[in-house]
Structures are given as C-alpha cells and as structure tokens.
Design an enzyme around this catalytic site. Structure first.
Site, PDB file in Angstrom:
ATOM      1  CB  THR B 179      -0.803   0.012   1.432  1.00 37.69           C
ATOM      2  OG1 THR B 179      -1.675  -1.232   1.156  1.00 37.69           O
ATOM      3  CG2 THR B 179      -1.651   1.016   1.484  1.00 37.69           C
ATOM      4  NE  ARG B 207      -7.844  -8.188   2.007  1.00 42.56           N
ATOM      5  CZ  ARG B 207      -7.019  -7.357   2.041  1.00 42.56           C
ATOM      6  NH1 ARG B 207      -6.720  -6.349   1.081  1.00 42.56           N
ATOM      7  NH2 ARG B 207      -6.352  -7.142   3.327  1.00 42.56           N
ATOM      8  N   GLY B 209      -9.648  -4.400   1.757  1.00 42.63           N
ATOM      9  CA  GLY B 209      -8.885  -4.373   3.071  1.00 42.63           C
ATOM     10  C   GLY B 209      -8.969  -2.891   3.750  1.00 42.63           C
TER      11      GLY B 209
END
Lengths: 311, 311
Positions: B179, B207, B209
């Site tokens: 990230t 998914r 996060g």
C-alpha cells in the site's frame, strides 16, 4: 445480566399516518426479532449468536429495509450490506453489494468465523457464499410490491426534479425507515453488534453506506461497548460513528449515555447529519438515541419487561 | 508551516537483499512522490491536493503496490482500492474493486467533490468514473512482469501448501511491500490523508482491506490528525486504526507521538497485527511508526530537508 437492543431504522414520520394495523405489524416484527435474540441470551448463549438471530429475523420481515423487503437501487435491483462483530476478540465479518444471499448477516457471520477476510463484496462474496454452502436466491426474492411501488414513485420524482431526488436525504423521508441492527451483552459479559441494510432507496449501483463498515455502522469491543447505527450513511462513514462512541468511552472515560447523547444530539446535529444508534456497554446499560423524529427500536434486559418504541 | 509524509508500504525485509540499483529506484520513487506533494504545499496549495498528487505519483510507479504495479488477485487480475479525506470538513471519497481507472485516488477525489456518495465500489464505481469523464484503461495496464511472476510463484506455493499460502501474512513477506499513502498539513493548517493499494497478493476476488475504509486505513480531521496506514488490512479494519489514532488525540488528550507509539508498538503487537502508519497533526508534527522490520517512507517540513527511509 444480559441485555439486548434492536433497531429497524430511523427517519422522518410517515407522511401518511400509520393505520393501527400497520403500526401493530411493525411492533410485532420488532418483538419477534427481540424474542429471537433474547431466547439465545436467556439460555446462556453468546451475544454474537443473539445479534445474528435478531438481525436475521428483521431481514426476513418484509416491513424492514434489509434482505426481504429491502429498497431498490437506481437500477431497480436489490444490493444488500451487512456486518457483525464479536467484542470478545474483535473478530468481524462484513459483506456488501450482495444480490443472492437470503440472510446477508449470516454470510457476514461466516466470514467472521472463517477469519481469512473481514470484508468481502459483490460477486466475490457470493462465490465465497456458494463455496461455504449457502444456497443462493434470485434477486426477485428480496423485492416486495411495496418497494417496487416506491421505486416507481422515486423514478417519477427523478424525472421531474433530478437534483432533489438525487439527495441522500430521500431515504429518510420514506417510511418504513431503514437499516436494521442489534447489540447485545450476554451473561458472560461479552458484547456483539450486527447491522443489515438495503441502503438508501434509489442508490447508485455499487454504493456502500456505513452499515457494513466496521467502525462506522457496526462495532463491538468488550472493553467499551457494542454499537449499531442507522441514518445518513455517508455522514456516519465520515464520523466513523460506531467506533466514535466506543472511543469516547475508552479514551474519554465517558458514560455510555453521555457519549451517545453528545454524539447524536450535538455533534451530528451540528454537522447536519440525521440518524440514530443503539448501544450496550459492558455493564449492560442500553442507550438508544436519534436526532430524527422516529426510530423503530426495542430492548430488553434480564428480569425486566421488553419495551418497543416507534417514535 | 507545511508538513508532508508518505509511505510505500510496510513488511518484512526482502529475502534477497536489494541491489544498490533497486534500493535507489525505490528511494527515487519516494522522493518523486514527495516532491509532487511538496510542490503543491510550497506554493500555498491545500493539503487535499498535496496528498492526491503524492499518491497518484506512487500509483503510477510500477515499484509500488498501487495501480500500475499492483499485486494480482487469486484470479490473476488487479482490483484496486483507494480513499481520500479532507480534514477541513470531513468530506471523503473511497473506491474499491476498481479494475479500469488509471489513478484510483483521483476517482476517490472526484467522489469527495461530488459529495453524493462516500464509498462506491466495483462496476458501479467505474460507471460513475466513465460518466465523470475518466478514461478507462484495460486491466492489463496495471500488471507488470514482476507481479505476474509473483502471481505464478504464489500459485505454485498454493498447490503445494494451500493452508500456509492462504494466510494473510503472505503479502508482508513479499517485497516490494504494499500500500501507498500520504498525509499532509498545509500552510493554512488544513489536514488531509490519502491511501491507495492493490491489496494483498493472491487475495480473494471481492476482498476489501483497510485502505479504502474511512476510519480504518484513511482518516483526516483538522481538529486532531491525518492518518494513512499500511499492513495487515484485516486487523486494521478491526481496530479501526486510523480513527483510533485521531480518537486518542481527541478524547484521550494524547500527543501524536504517544498515540501512534501506543497503538503500533503496544496494542497492535499484543493483538498479533503487523504494519505501520504515517500521521501528521494540526501542529505539523509527523509520526511514522511500524512494528515490521521495514516501512518505505519519506517526509518533509517547510524549511527542513526531506528524509527517506526504507527500513
């Protein structure tokens, strides 16, 4: 000492007054969900099972904006969001943009147990559901005649006044109100929270509100409190509303009542945000506050009579 | 007094030591992003523009796990998440599961400006992007040869040890790390934060996060601080990590340094969660902490030399 509170959304008063029969149907729906959760807590079950049972009951009830009976998106489909959190160990599961799972809160619970992911969305989440043995239903299962009518009315309004109709406030003007949720403290002192919603009526495809967002619409921690919110999803995302209540307890040393009152009656009002929340703390204290005219809600504590309120 | 900090992810040390050339490439990528943000702040621009510019620079750099150069999902595609928040008025924009928008942080910024929705995901978000005039790119644009190799290696590992390979820890073992994000305080005292990511390598389709979740991976409020996180997304969702730092300041009266240190070095370590974060407060104090061996990061304040660190 167990404690359980549930909500069936917050918003404006219905523009057409409820008939006694309709009001009674809402009260019955709330009592049925409260009973489903209380039965778990009475027999010594855990808070997590209790909030799942209560929310699944509201999801199945076509009167509430969650699963069966959810509002329609701008495209005329149903997209569902839900989350659940265990305050004992901060495990959480959240799903969004669900179109084919009958009880999104049960899929969120499955994610919580599975523990590999917290937040799973859309087709990927439904693939996970199928692999986990959930039977999928057609999107039509969720759509009631009443919601179809609401959709047509909203579409007409958008044709005549696109700007006004695009406002996020619309859902709050529409009875029945919104999102459903539950918070519980079990006999062992564990806390849990769950929330489920169809979102705002006429929402843009792909829009996610606060309900499935851990910290915004749903949060639980045995050290502070469990919270489920309902209202202006966009504002509750920005204020990280559920965790904000927990943080006021955890870091500010507030009582639950003071934390909820300060957040809902003062801060959110100052920001121009409308809605409410339910919360329970580690002592079994319950708070249910809103800055809207109405919030469908019910609560019960061990040895005390249950209460149900629509406004 | 302006201040700017950026990160390019946290994680383990590379198993194969970096060559001097490779280390230099990372340093250059970080400096280029820092420069892009600082140029905005130097000329009196706002914090929001600065974090957008810095994050977009890291998104375009194939070395970092965001946009061009992002990790691949289990399906071999790229799904991108990003968020941005303006601490002046709590406006925020967040997007997830983006497959065709070159700079997800710029789409998040557009949502922030549009103000109708905070969080828009998947195909619905890309429809919004097309309507807003963003040109869409093929998913292949994001996939670099290095990420394709990483994907193949991960697939081989999964064939041999499915359980171990499914662990969320994998991404943290994989250099380059993760990230990207930026936090800034501008000359007028406004704060902003932005984060962008490809998520964890080999993630389940759908998914999401912590990165695009306001309160978890990204948060900004002029009254407290701006935060961008990197690490175990699932844990940071549960701890509502970015807002947790702000709440420690707001309700606990902590200094930024004490809040970040307590959260990263003690609470997250106790929970078994690995990662780090960058933060800036209203006084222009910068904190950059992690409990992992490495975190790619850089920072600068008005009148002070810039610093860049990989470990």
């Amino acid at each position: 000492m167990y404690a359980l509170a549930i909500h069936g959304g917050a918003g404006a008063l219905p523009r057409v007054p409820f008939t006694a029969a309709r009001e009674n149907a809402y009260r019955q729906g709330l009592m049925q969900a409260l009973d489903a959760g209380e039965r778990v807590l009475e027999r010594g079950g855990c808070a997590l099972d209790a909030v799942e049972a209560a929310v699944a009951s509201l999801e199945d009830d076509p009167l509430f904006n969650a699963a069966h009976g959810a509002v329609l998106t701008a495209d005329g489909t149903v997209e569902l969001d839900a989350a659940i959190m265990d305050g004992s160990d901060l495990r959480a599961g959240a799903v969004a943009l669900i179109r084919h799972v009958r009880n999104p809160v049960r899929l969120a619970r499955r994610l919580l147990e599975d523990a590999a992911h917290v937040f799973l969305v859309g087709a990927g989440a439904e693939r996970f559901a199928a692999q986990a043995g959930f039977s999928l239903v057609a999107n039509d299962y969720f759509i009631t005649p009443e919601r179809q009518q609401q959709f047509e009315a909203l579409r007409q309004r958008r044709l005549h006044s696109p700007a006004a109709a695009a406002s996020a406030a619309i859902a709050l003007e529409e009875p029945p109100f919104g999102t459903v949720g539950a918070v519980a403290r079990d006999q062992a002192g564990a806390l849990a929270a769950a929330t489920s919603t169809g979102g705002t009526a006429g929402k843009h495809a792909g829009r996610i509100g606060d309900s499935p967002v851990i910290g915004a619409g749903t949060y639980a921690d045995n050290q502070s409190c469990a919270v489920s919110t309902t209202g202006h999803g966009e504002w509750f995302l920005r204020t990280v509303q559920a965790y904000d209540i927990a943080a006021r307890l955890r870091y500010g040393g507030c009582s639950l009542r003071a934390a909820v009152s300060e957040a809902i009656e003062r801060r959110l009002v100052a920001l121009g945000a409308a809605g409410g929340l339910i919360a329970v703390d580690q002592h079994g204290e319950i708070a249910m506050e809103r800055n809207t005219p109405a919030m469908f809600r019910a609560s019960v504590r061990a040895g005390e009579p249950a209460s149900v309120h629509l406004i």
